[in-house]
Design a protein around this motif. Structure first.
Motif, PDB file in Angstrom:
ATOM      1  N   SER A  65       0.817  -1.218   0.000  1.00  0.00           N
ATOM      2  CA  SER A  65       0.000   0.000   0.000  1.00  0.00           C
ATOM      3  C   SER A  65       0.850   1.268   0.000  1.00  0.00           C
ATOM      4  CB  SER A  65      -0.954  -0.010   1.196  1.00  0.00           C
ATOM      5  OG  SER A  65      -0.217  -0.103   2.399  1.00  0.00           O
ATOM      6  N   LYS A  66       2.099   1.189   0.495  1.00  0.00           N
ATOM      7  CA  LYS A  66       2.947   2.378   0.493  1.00  0.00           C
ATOM      8  C   LYS A  66       4.187   2.168  -0.383  1.00  0.00           C
ATOM      9  CE  LYS A  66       1.467   4.399   4.841  1.00  0.00           C
ATOM     10  NZ  LYS A  66       0.743   3.288   5.525  1.00  0.00           N
ATOM     11  N   ALA A  67       4.013   1.454  -1.487  1.00  0.00           N
ATOM     12  CA  ALA A  67       5.127   1.157  -2.380  1.00  0.00           C
ATOM     13  C   ALA A  67       5.896   2.436  -2.730  1.00  0.00           C
ATOM     14  CB  ALA A  67       4.589   0.510  -3.653  1.00  0.00           C
ATOM     15  N   PRO A  68       7.240   2.401  -2.849  1.00  0.00           N
ATOM     16  CA  PRO A  68       8.089   1.213  -2.739  1.00  0.00           C
ATOM     17  C   PRO A  68       8.538   0.892  -1.312  1.00  0.00           C
ATOM     18  CG  PRO A  68       9.442   3.079  -3.362  1.00  0.00           C
ATOM     19  CD  PRO A  68       8.038   3.596  -3.184  1.00  0.00           C
ATOM     20  N   PHE A  69       7.782   1.359  -0.311  1.00  0.00           N
ATOM     21  CA  PHE A  69       8.099   0.974   1.068  1.00  0.00           C
ATOM     22  C   PHE A  69       7.261  -0.264   1.399  1.00  0.00           C
ATOM     23  CE2 PHE A  69       9.125   5.405   0.553  1.00  0.00           C
ATOM     24  CZ  PHE A  69      10.422   5.452   1.059  1.00  0.00           C
ATOM     25  N   PHE A  70       7.758  -1.386   0.902  1.00  0.00           N
ATOM     26  CA  PHE A  70       7.001  -2.630   1.021  1.00  0.00           C
ATOM     27  C   PHE A  70       7.165  -3.235   2.410  1.00  0.00           C
ATOM     28  CE2 PHE A  70       8.161  -2.182  -3.465  1.00  0.00           C
ATOM     29  CZ  PHE A  70       6.919  -2.311  -4.083  1.00  0.00           C
ATOM     30  N   LYS A  71       6.138  -3.981   2.816  1.00  0.00           N
ATOM     31  CA  LYS A  71       6.218  -4.729   4.070  1.00  0.00           C
ATOM     32  C   LYS A  71       5.879  -6.180   3.785  1.00  0.00           C
ATOM     33  CE  LYS A  71       4.872  -0.977   7.125  1.00  0.00           C
ATOM     34  NZ  LYS A  71       3.726  -0.399   7.842  1.00  0.00           N
ATOM     35  N   TRP A  72       6.547  -7.061   4.504  1.00  0.00           N
ATOM     36  CA  TRP A  72       6.264  -8.495   4.376  1.00  0.00           C
ATOM     37  C   TRP A  72       5.940  -9.081   5.744  1.00  0.00           C
ATOM     38  CZ3 TRP A  72       6.048 -11.589   0.023  1.00  0.00           C
ATOM     39  CH2 TRP A  72       6.478 -11.012  -1.187  1.00  0.00           C
ATOM     40  N   PHE A  73       4.892  -9.878   5.779  1.00  0.00           N
ATOM     41  CA  PHE A  73       4.526 -10.643   6.988  1.00  0.00           C
ATOM     42  C   PHE A  73       4.378  -9.713   8.199  1.00  0.00           C
ATOM     43  CE2 PHE A  73       7.884 -13.189   4.600  1.00  0.00           C
ATOM     44  CZ  PHE A  73       6.978 -13.781   3.737  1.00  0.00           C
ATOM     45  N   ALA A  74       3.821  -8.520   7.966  1.00  0.00           N
ATOM     46  CA  ALA A  74       3.921  -7.431   8.927  1.00  0.00           C
ATOM     47  C   ALA A  74       3.303  -7.724  10.293  1.00  0.00           C
ATOM     48  CB  ALA A  74       3.309  -6.169   8.338  1.00  0.00           C
ATOM     49  N   ASP A  75       2.293  -8.595  10.367  1.00  0.00           N
ATOM     50  CA  ASP A  75       1.706  -8.849  11.688  1.00  0.00           C
ATOM     51  C   ASP A  75       2.353 -10.043  12.390  1.00  0.00           C
ATOM     52  OD1 ASP A  75       0.631 -10.690   9.908  1.00  0.00           O
ATOM     53  OD2 ASP A  75      -1.371 -10.666  10.803  1.00  0.00           O
ATOM     54  N   GLY A  76       3.434 -10.557  11.836  1.00  0.00           N
ATOM     55  CA  GLY A  76       4.148 -11.667  12.472  1.00  0.00           C
ATOM     56  C   GLY A  76       5.122 -11.168  13.529  1.00  0.00           C
ATOM     57  N   GLU A  77       5.435 -12.033  14.506  1.00  0.00           N
ATOM     58  CA  GLU A  77       6.415 -11.700  15.541  1.00  0.00           C
ATOM     59  C   GLU A  77       7.396 -12.847  15.722  1.00  0.00           C
ATOM     60  OE1 GLU A  77       3.485  -8.804  18.218  1.00  0.00           O
ATOM     61  OE2 GLU A  77       4.044 -10.791  18.982  1.00  0.00           O
ATOM     62  N   LEU A  78       8.655 -12.492  15.901  1.00  0.00           N
ATOM     63  CA  LEU A  78       9.703 -13.518  15.971  1.00  0.00           C
ATOM     64  C   LEU A  78      10.962 -12.920  16.571  1.00  0.00           C
ATOM     65  CD1 LEU A  78      11.440 -13.916  12.511  1.00  0.00           C
ATOM     66  CD2 LEU A  78       9.941 -11.999  13.062  1.00  0.00           C
ATOM     67  N   ASN A  79      11.927 -13.784  16.843  1.00  0.00           N
ATOM     68  CA  ASN A  79      13.270 -13.297  17.140  1.00  0.00           C
ATOM     69  C   ASN A  79      14.250 -14.142  16.345  1.00  0.00           C
ATOM     70  OD1 ASN A  79      15.959 -13.425  18.671  1.00  0.00           O
ATOM     71  ND2 ASN A  79      14.963 -11.599  19.503  1.00  0.00           N
ATOM     72  N   ILE A  80      15.171 -13.484  15.680  1.00  0.00           N
ATOM     73  CA  ILE A  80      16.079 -14.209  14.786  1.00  0.00           C
ATOM     74  C   ILE A  80      17.061 -15.074  15.565  1.00  0.00           C
ATOM     75  CG2 ILE A  80      18.051 -13.828  13.261  1.00  0.00           C
ATOM     76  CD1 ILE A  80      16.441 -12.372  11.444  1.00  0.00           C
ATOM     77  N   SER A  81      17.556 -14.588  16.687  1.00  0.00           N
ATOM     78  CA  SER A  81      18.520 -15.405  17.428  1.00  0.00           C
ATOM     79  C   SER A  81      17.826 -16.657  17.968  1.00  0.00           C
ATOM     80  CB  SER A  81      19.193 -14.604  18.550  1.00  0.00           C
ATOM     81  OG  SER A  81      18.409 -14.598  19.710  1.00  0.00           O
ATOM     82  N   TYR A  82      16.562 -16.538  18.303  1.00  0.00           N
ATOM     83  CA  TYR A  82      15.785 -17.716  18.717  1.00  0.00           C
ATOM     84  C   TYR A  82      15.744 -18.729  17.576  1.00  0.00           C
ATOM     85  CZ  TYR A  82      12.011 -20.624  20.472  1.00  0.00           C
ATOM     86  OH  TYR A  82      11.280 -21.699  20.901  1.00  0.00           O
ATOM     87  N   ALA A 153      23.700 -11.531  19.447  1.00  0.00           N
ATOM     88  CA  ALA A 153      23.314 -10.920  20.729  1.00  0.00           C
ATOM     89  C   ALA A 153      22.524  -9.636  20.476  1.00  0.00           C
ATOM     90  CB  ALA A 153      24.557 -10.640  21.574  1.00  0.00           C
ATOM     91  N   CYS A 154      22.950  -8.860  19.506  1.00  0.00           N
ATOM     92  CA  CYS A 154      22.194  -7.654  19.135  1.00  0.00           C
ATOM     93  C   CYS A 154      20.794  -8.047  18.684  1.00  0.00           C
ATOM     94  CB  CYS A 154      22.902  -6.908  18.006  1.00  0.00           C
ATOM     95  SG  CYS A 154      24.377  -6.025  18.532  1.00  0.00           S
ATOM     96  N   ALA A 155      20.734  -9.060  17.817  1.00  0.00           N
ATOM     97  CA  ALA A 155      19.432  -9.498  17.309  1.00  0.00           C
ATOM     98  C   ALA A 155      18.550  -9.978  18.464  1.00  0.00           C
ATOM     99  CB  ALA A 155      19.615 -10.610  16.280  1.00  0.00           C
TER     100      ALA A 155
END
Ligand code: WT7
Length: 651
Positions: A65-82, A153-155
């Motif tokens: 909706s705000k191209a080219p500021f695209f979003k993917w999977f925007a309502d998902g939550e996660l942690n990469i280090s996990y 650790a930052c992630a």
């Protein structure tokens, strides 16, 4: 450049189909292309759900909706280090994450459990120093496991990292720390390189005099030469983690939260802070790592022989492999230290099955000769990869025959810091390869070669490489400069991502990447802007004006050639030549040091005063200069051509 590409195309008719054995066991099958063609968002969403452990699964796919500021999977939550650590521990904490090889010969095998403990302790340490979610942390280290620990650790605590390649100078640290307003700098006392010490902490000390946002500097002890530590500001890594618990709750991150910034060269002197976010980036990294390298987590020993300071290392040493529970090799030093068989001895020792390196390295191996690989048993290898620049068919064939034993598939992978993960590449169980071609866009990626009006070229034609659809691991913007993001990538041809590379499409619709079409050089697979080197040169008191070009080079792909006009009253000399080369190395880093400097009383300019770079490139590569009568100062060109010729003979 173009001429060369055409030549390759005409000459290259060798075909390498995958063997039945490889195809039978391959991770990726041909059905992926049709699945993605039908519904590319659905395809990526399936990858995101299957490959990632979400705290909250996304229901959304692509938000344009705000191209080219695209979003993917925007309502998902996660942690990469996990995703890279915790979820592997129950079933596979004992598995080696990194077989690490230090340049002096010391080694460490680090299991997933050990890596996780280190990351948790260090994450707690960062929090104890006041680092919070959203704070930017700069990391300037050599290739030690602690570099990966620092990133993870930052992630874990949601602090975006900005890794600065350990070969860059103090000035480069300043630019990047200032632009990101980094709160912390993580470094080491030094890094080993060809038996010598790169003084990382000294460079940081010099930089920190001009980076007021940095509150603390954490120093990992590696080379032990003794470095000054400033009270209240500098902290030893080992002191910081000494009393920390090995449990640190991961921050819950939204899919679109910033994971990292990585600076890359553009056409101006100011590097661009490429922004990558969490959910889409990990989806791209994990998917492509599994599909392109055909990773079998239980049996493969995988080695991406890049530096973590570049995007290749971010995606294919740290995030992709760890998310896929892979055992990797990580090596600290250079391929020729102490001997030119160093890589091959490491492959033999650990039974490496997959090797990913750059054409510039392959050309160096070719030059050194086959006796070095022949000293070792390389039969464990089953797949080879290439990245960073076009691989010439001769180097491809050499790699295939001498490293791959004439049997392993080669994946020539095209992508960029901006794309986050591989975009164009063979899938090793499916694609018939042609030496020198990156072949086709991966499933879910839509590459198109178009002319200057955005019209797709017919098979056999050449033009500009673009993407017609967004993809999950794409950059989200340039840090602090949304406008530059739009103008650099989305405004050249409306509605398309502009890669800045030229490409050709052959009659089988295979893609042949020709290289950068802007004023960005590709030195050993790394982007350096001509402008950056020019401003470094002009910052020297003796230099009045300079023009820098990338000239074709057998070993490094392109080499930096600088044309320099001196201040009135300054005489050119070998000593000054040397001094200027060192000056650039100090300003940017040794990688940007010009191979040759040509002093000239004037630079060739158009009548409107524009420097004729193309002409300078022709001069550097000894090409026919054609009609130059429209130049304001045509006489200078002949003199330069003679000089350039003499320089070439000396080199
Ligand atoms: C530029 C991106 C992506 C990791 C390393 C470089 C060139 C990259 C290939 C390839 C031909 C390639 C392009 C691209 N490039 N891979 N397989 N064949 N050219 O990342 O510094 O962001 O540079 O490297 O010109 O635009 P980077």
């Amino acid at each position: 450049m173009t001429a060369k590409g055409i030549e390759n195309l005409l000459r290259e008719d060798r075909l390498f189909p995958p063997t039945d054995e490889f195809t039978a066991q391959a991770n990726a099958g041909a059905e992926l292309y049709s699945e993605a063609d039908e519904d590319f968002v659905g395809y990526w969403k399936r990858q995101a759900l299957e490959r990632i452990t979400w705290f909250k699964e996304p229901t959304e796919g692509l938000d344009d909706s705000k191209a080219p500021f695209f979003k993917w999977f925007a309502d998902g939550e996660l942690n990469i280090s996990y995703n890279c650590l915790d979820r592997h521990l129950e079933s596979g904490g004992d598995k080696v994450a990194f077989h690490w090889v230090g340049e002096p010969g010391d080694t460490r095998d680090i299991t997933y459990q050990e890596l996780s403990d280190d990351v948790n302790r260090f994450a707690n340490g960062l929090r104890s120093l006041g680092v919070e979610k959203g704070d930017r942390v700069a990391i300037y280290m050599g290739m030690v496991p602690e570099l990966a620990v620092a990133m993870l650790a930052c992630a874990r605590i949601g602090a975006p990292h900005s890794v600065i390649f350990g070969g860059f100078s103090a000035d480069s640290i300043i630019d990047r720390c200032r632009d990101a307003e980094a709160k912390m700098l993580i470094t080491a006392d030094g890094a080993w390189r060809r038996g010598g010490i790169v003084p990382l902490k000294d460079n940081c000390d010099e930089a920190m005099a001009s980076t007021p946002s940095i509150e603390h500097c954490v120093v990992y002890e590696r080379t032990k030469q003794g470095v000054p530590m400033k009270e209240d500001r500098d902290v030893w890594w080992h002191d910081l983690v000494a009393d920390q618990s090995a449990t640190c709750e991961p921050e819950v991150m939204a899919a679109e939260d910033l994971l990292y910034i990585l600076y890359t060269s553009g056409t101006t002197a100011k590097p661009k802070g490429i922004m990558h976010t969490t959910g889409g980036y990990l989806t791209g990294a994990a998917t492509t790592h599994s599909q392109v390298f055909d990773i079998k987590p239980d049996t493969d020993v995988y080695w991406c022989a890049a530096d973590i300071g570049w995007v290749t290392g971010h995606t294919y040493i740290v995030y992709g492999p760890l998310a896929n529970h892979t055992t990797s090799v990580m090596y600290e030093g250079t391929p020729d230290f102490p001997n030119k068989d160093r890589l091959w001895s490491i492959i033999e020792k650990y039974g490496v099955t997959i090797l990913y390196t750059a054409p510039t390295a392959i050309r160096a191996f070719m030059k050194w000769g086959t006796e070095y690989p022949e000293m070792h048993d390389l039969s464990s290898l089953r797949l080879l990869g290439s990245v960073g620049e076009p691989i010439n068919p001769a180097a491809w064939m050499w790699y295939y025959e001498n490293i791959g034993g004439g049997t392993t598939p080669i994946v020539d992978t095209w992508w960029q810091t901006e794309t986050g993960s591989i975009m164009i590449s063979p899938l090793p169980g499916i694609t018939t390869t042609k030496p020198g071609s990156a072949t086709k866009a991966l499933p879910g990626i839509s590459a198109e070669v178009v002319d200057k009006d955005g019209v797709p070229v017919a098979p056999g034609g050449g033009g500009f490489l673009t993407m017609t659809q967004p993809w999950p691991s794409m950059l989200r913007s340039i840090y602090g400069d949304d406008e530059r993001y739009v103008s650099t990538y989305w405004s050249q041809l409306p509605g398309r991502y502009w890669a800045g590379d030229g490409a050709k499409l052959d009659v089988d619709e295979y893609l042949w990447i020709l290289g950068r079409i802007d004023d960005v050089m590709n030195i050993s697979g790394h982007r350096i802007s001509t402008m950056e080197v020019e401003s470094a040169l002009v910052s020297h008191p003796s230099v009045a004006e300079s023009a820098v070009v990338g000239a074709a080079d057998d070993l490094t792909g392109q080499a930096i050639v600088a044309f320099v006009t001196l201040m009135g009253g300054t005489e050119s000399s070998d000593a000054l030549n040397d001094e200027l080369r060192k000056h650039v190395a100090k300003k940017i880093g040794p990688i940007a040091k010009p191979k040759s400097i040509i002093f000239t009383p004037d630079l060739p300019k158009t009548r409107s005063g524009k420097i004729m770079r193309r002409l300078l490139r022709d001069i550097s590569e000894d090409r026919d200069l054609g009609d130059i009568t429209t130049l304001a100062n045509a006489d200078i060109v002949a003199a330069l051509a003679v000089q350039a010729n003499e320089q070439r003979k000396e080199d």
